[in-house]
Design a protein around this motif. Sequence first.
Motif, PDB file in Angstrom:
ATOM      1  N   LEU A  31       8.366  -1.037 -32.359  1.00  0.00           N
ATOM      2  CA  LEU A  31       9.177  -1.503 -31.153  1.00  0.00           C
ATOM      3  C   LEU A  31       9.288  -0.052 -30.391  1.00  0.00           C
ATOM      4  CD1 LEU A  31      11.907  -4.076 -32.215  1.00  0.00           C
ATOM      5  CD2 LEU A  31       9.744  -4.333 -31.033  1.00  0.00           C
ATOM      6  N   GLU A  32       9.854   1.021 -31.018  1.00  0.00           N
ATOM      7  CA  GLU A  32       9.934   2.137 -30.203  1.00  0.00           C
ATOM      8  C   GLU A  32       8.906   3.281 -30.389  1.00  0.00           C
ATOM      9  OE1 GLU A  32      13.783   3.453 -31.580  1.00  0.00           O
ATOM     10  OE2 GLU A  32      14.743   1.420 -31.418  1.00  0.00           O
ATOM     11  N   ILE A  64       7.323  15.659 -21.522  1.00  0.00           N
ATOM     12  CA  ILE A  64       5.974  15.681 -21.164  1.00  0.00           C
ATOM     13  C   ILE A  64       5.422  17.032 -21.932  1.00  0.00           C
ATOM     14  CG2 ILE A  64       3.880  16.014 -19.663  1.00  0.00           C
ATOM     15  CD1 ILE A  64       5.656  14.346 -17.719  1.00  0.00           C
ATOM     16  N   LEU A 107      12.576  15.795 -16.252  1.00  0.00           N
ATOM     17  CA  LEU A 107      11.589  15.115 -16.398  1.00  0.00           C
ATOM     18  C   LEU A 107      10.442  15.900 -17.034  1.00  0.00           C
ATOM     19  CD1 LEU A 107      11.396  13.125 -12.938  1.00  0.00           C
ATOM     20  CD2 LEU A 107      12.062  12.344 -15.251  1.00  0.00           C
ATOM     21  N   ARG A 132       0.704  -1.174   0.105  1.00  0.00           N
ATOM     22  CA  ARG A 132      -0.065  -0.046   0.003  1.00  0.00           C
ATOM     23  C   ARG A 132       0.807   1.249   0.135  1.00  0.00           C
ATOM     24  NH1 ARG A 132      -3.006   0.325   4.685  1.00  0.00           N
ATOM     25  NH2 ARG A 132      -1.882  -1.553   5.240  1.00  0.00           N
ATOM     26  N   HIS A 133       2.286   1.227   0.198  1.00  0.00           N
ATOM     27  CA  HIS A 133       2.797   2.170   0.247  1.00  0.00           C
ATOM     28  C   HIS A 133       3.621   2.421  -1.204  1.00  0.00           C
ATOM     29  CE1 HIS A 133       3.774   4.456   3.758  1.00  0.00           C
ATOM     30  NE2 HIS A 133       5.002   4.901   3.063  1.00  0.00           N
ATOM     31  N   ASP A 142      16.406  -5.963  -2.185  1.00  0.00           N
ATOM     32  CA  ASP A 142      15.700  -5.644  -0.885  1.00  0.00           C
ATOM     33  C   ASP A 142      14.818  -6.922  -0.904  1.00  0.00           C
ATOM     34  OD1 ASP A 142      13.270  -3.301   0.288  1.00  0.00           O
ATOM     35  OD2 ASP A 142      14.095  -5.251   1.251  1.00  0.00           O
ATOM     36  N   ILE A 164       8.820  -0.928 -25.059  1.00  0.00           N
ATOM     37  CA  ILE A 164       8.347   0.080 -24.188  1.00  0.00           C
ATOM     38  C   ILE A 164       8.106   1.359 -24.859  1.00  0.00           C
ATOM     39  CG2 ILE A 164       9.117   1.408 -22.181  1.00  0.00           C
ATOM     40  CD1 ILE A 164      10.992  -0.593 -20.883  1.00  0.00           C
ATOM     41  N   GLN A 165       7.090   1.846 -24.740  1.00  0.00           N
ATOM     42  CA  GLN A 165       6.630   3.084 -25.452  1.00  0.00           C
ATOM     43  C   GLN A 165       6.145   3.954 -24.320  1.00  0.00           C
ATOM     44  OE1 GLN A 165       4.173   2.013 -28.159  1.00  0.00           O
ATOM     45  NE2 GLN A 165       5.805   1.109 -29.570  1.00  0.00           N
ATOM     46  N   GLU A 195       3.540   6.865 -23.918  1.00  0.00           N
ATOM     47  CA  GLU A 195       2.367   7.558 -24.803  1.00  0.00           C
ATOM     48  C   GLU A 195       2.253   8.806 -24.152  1.00  0.00           C
ATOM     49  OE1 GLU A 195      -0.405   5.904 -26.851  1.00  0.00           O
ATOM     50  OE2 GLU A 195       1.109   4.212 -27.374  1.00  0.00           O
ATOM     51  N   LEU A 206       9.544   8.491 -13.582  1.00  0.00           N
ATOM     52  CA  LEU A 206       9.560   8.423 -14.912  1.00  0.00           C
ATOM     53  C   LEU A 206      11.058   7.730 -15.375  1.00  0.00           C
ATOM     54  CD1 LEU A 206       7.580   9.420 -17.033  1.00  0.00           C
ATOM     55  CD2 LEU A 206       9.132  11.135 -17.567  1.00  0.00           C
ATOM     56  N   LEU A 207      11.985   7.968 -14.944  1.00  0.00           N
ATOM     57  CA  LEU A 207      13.360   7.239 -15.256  1.00  0.00           C
ATOM     58  C   LEU A 207      13.143   5.915 -14.889  1.00  0.00           C
ATOM     59  CD1 LEU A 207      16.062   9.724 -13.753  1.00  0.00           C
ATOM     60  CD2 LEU A 207      15.518   9.027 -16.224  1.00  0.00           C
ATOM     61  N   GLY A 240       4.847  10.754 -22.150  1.00  0.00           N
ATOM     62  CA  GLY A 240       5.227  10.276 -21.112  1.00  0.00           C
ATOM     63  C   GLY A 240       4.290  10.334 -19.774  1.00  0.00           C
ATOM     64  N   THR A 241       3.084  10.407 -19.943  1.00  0.00           N
ATOM     65  CA  THR A 241       1.898  10.351 -19.027  1.00  0.00           C
ATOM     66  C   THR A 241       1.625   8.797 -18.733  1.00  0.00           C
ATOM     67  OG1 THR A 241       0.436  10.894 -20.390  1.00  0.00           O
ATOM     68  CG2 THR A 241       1.005  12.533 -18.949  1.00  0.00           C
TER      69      THR A 241
END
Lengths: 251, 541
Positions: B186-187, B104, B100, A146-147, A183, A203-204, A206, A153-154, A209-210
């Motif tokens: 892919l990208e 966006i 960051l 729950r934490h 851990d 990985i994309q 969209e 983003l990185l 970046g959101t």
Amino acid sequence: RAALGASLPLLQRDYRFERVWFWGCIQGLRGAYYIAEGLGPNRAAPRSRLYSLNCLDWSLLTPATEEMLAVAEQLNGRFQGDPSFEYNLAEINAEVAARLTEGGKEPVIKEEARLTATIEQIDRAVGIVPRGAFVKTPLGSVHENRHFEGLSLLEAKKLSSYFHFTEPVNLKNKTLLEKADLDPSTDFLDSLEHDIPRGSWSIQLEKGGTVVVLRSLLWLGLTFYHVPMTKQFGYVYFGTGEKNLDLPFML
Amino acid sequence: HGPYQPHEPGYGLDQPGYSPYEDEVPDPRTRMLAIKNAKAYLLKTSTRSGLNLYDHFANILTKILDEQPENTVDIIEDISKDVKWAQFRKKMDTLRDEHLTLPIFEAAEKCKALFVKEGGEEEREELDEEIGQPSLPNVMETAFYFEQAGIGLNKDESYYIFLSLKNLINVQPIRTCRFWGKILGLEMNYIIAEVQLHEGEGEEEEETAEEEVETVAEEEKGMGEAEEEGEEEEKEAEPPKSTYKPPPEIPREENGTGTNKYIYFVCNEPGKPWVKLPPVTPAQIVCARKIKKFFTGRLDAPIVSFPPFPGNEANYLRAQIARISAGTHISPTGFYQFANEDEEEEEGDAYEENPEFEPPPVAEMVESLAMWAHHVKGILKQGRCVWINPSQKSEENEEEDEEEEDKEDEGEEQEEERGLPLLTQISEDEGMKNIPAWTAQASTNLIPQYSVAILQSNRWPGAYAFASGRKFDNIYFGWGHKYSPESHTPALPPPAQAEYPSGLGITETVDPTVEEEIAFKIAQEEALAGEEEEEEEAEDD
């Protein structure tokens, strides 16, 4: 699709699941199977799966056995869309068929069994969760953390921040040096970095970046999404239910 | 510092009579000393982090009391960690924010730019009236119909695509435009628009490209002739010349016909500029059939494969688009009809809407596949829609070559390929093994009056078509690959060429063994002896 919203809570009540969610949809030739999964309090326990042809009436699937999995891997081709359709094993694999006939059963396998086995395979192979989303208590049971506030983003762009949600295979093979950094409460699963073949995930980001979307190239149609810095994540499968065996040629 | 409120732990401990150590330290002064020692211990600053336990506990308790989470005792360790983390983050915040927010904000700005085109529109309107209204497809409407089927993009994304298509139309002279679909990579992904330009536009580029190709070919031929003359002069033993002549190149179809009927523009995300894809050549289509590769999302990426693909990802993308369109673009039967009914199949490329078309009810559309027909020509094995005989074209080239081989050697008899005629119904599409080529469904069984007929292709997973009354459309969402029940097996490399033709002069014969030699010698001597005897006999006679 609207029917899902109505029928899933009912399922939860009837089967007394703690969490129930829509797993995805496997498209057959004549119809599509909609699959839902439900879980009790222990997240790592074998899940109960239900399927439906119209999102309203759900039927429970028996958990998959190793034998079913082995047989289902031999089957190629699309699903038919009819759960009682029987595949004739004799054409496909004579040995298995012979074994079954000796055992007194008929050498056929029903599509339901194939469905179960396929879902199990997909879950095992590509069911992923972000790192830190689940914690293992000292007693061994797995709970949601729950934490967990989401990956940054990185971190979200790195494959190593996602884990397979199955029994870890590679974890013990890591060197002691690497293990010291882990851990044990959150890193008890296999990470995606070492998936073979390399590059079988796309990985994309969209919408600038959101949302981070991971798509599996091994099982075409599996999509995992996560909104960074929030608790939202999930995966869903929309496809034909076939493994992409041509992956090495396609990369 | 001390606990003041009744509910705080430790409250009351410094009152006489409540301390846990009461039995052991009855003297108040020593008890006070013990408490002070305990507190001093708690306040001891850690050498590494600069925190002390006392403050840390106070912070944890404050946080817990503020937030009051459930089952606190289970997550107490995590809370402790979080409080510690909070101490560190403040220093690094300024740096991180800059990194960051860049991607966006960039994306958001681009999307905003889509919306802000109101200003330039007034000038454009005059141009539009001269050329005629370009038909902007109603993307939202098609998106609605596909949503009924459960396919399609998010409404927001559809709207973004709508706006970027509008931008595209304003920039290029376009006659008709359609949202073709989305191919995943892919990208990055590709959003594709199918477009027909006005006549006369866009052909100049093709001509210059062709001229360039021809000049290059002529230069190569010039070089080839010079080399041959040089070799003839040298009359020494030269390595055997290669007898390999590449098969004559099949010319690509003209713009506006066949596989190049439409021009395609792609962009990676709505808001980014549209890039035009080059026209497709038959060689590319033939090669694309043999390979199966994922798209990376960058148009200039090379395609490493065997057989080597002539071109980069932009060409491969264009070839796959051509194959998908040819295989899966369908319309209700009778919607289009031939302009001239007597036209032969090969020339009948023009079709037009049938004004007398009456849309059949949805139930029929779903039940029988004969209600649908292809309206795009299928691609022949050669890679074109209209078959062309390559040996006719190559006559001009071969006259210039000094070394003429017989045409029969490499120009195998190419039979004329005939594809299916243009408006064939899709019930003629063959399936693979026992899988039919199309799966038809109605969008909903509950409300039959408004349901939409939906077809999914099984040969190209990801291609969908819908029909409802007079409206119909095709769309593609997927990875861009054909479905095959067997795994993909890449073509094997051709066998290594023989270096020289094997014949009597070159083939090695087995050396005679010793016995054979002796036997041969004896036989020779006997023959000689026999001859001498004959001669002697002859002399005697």
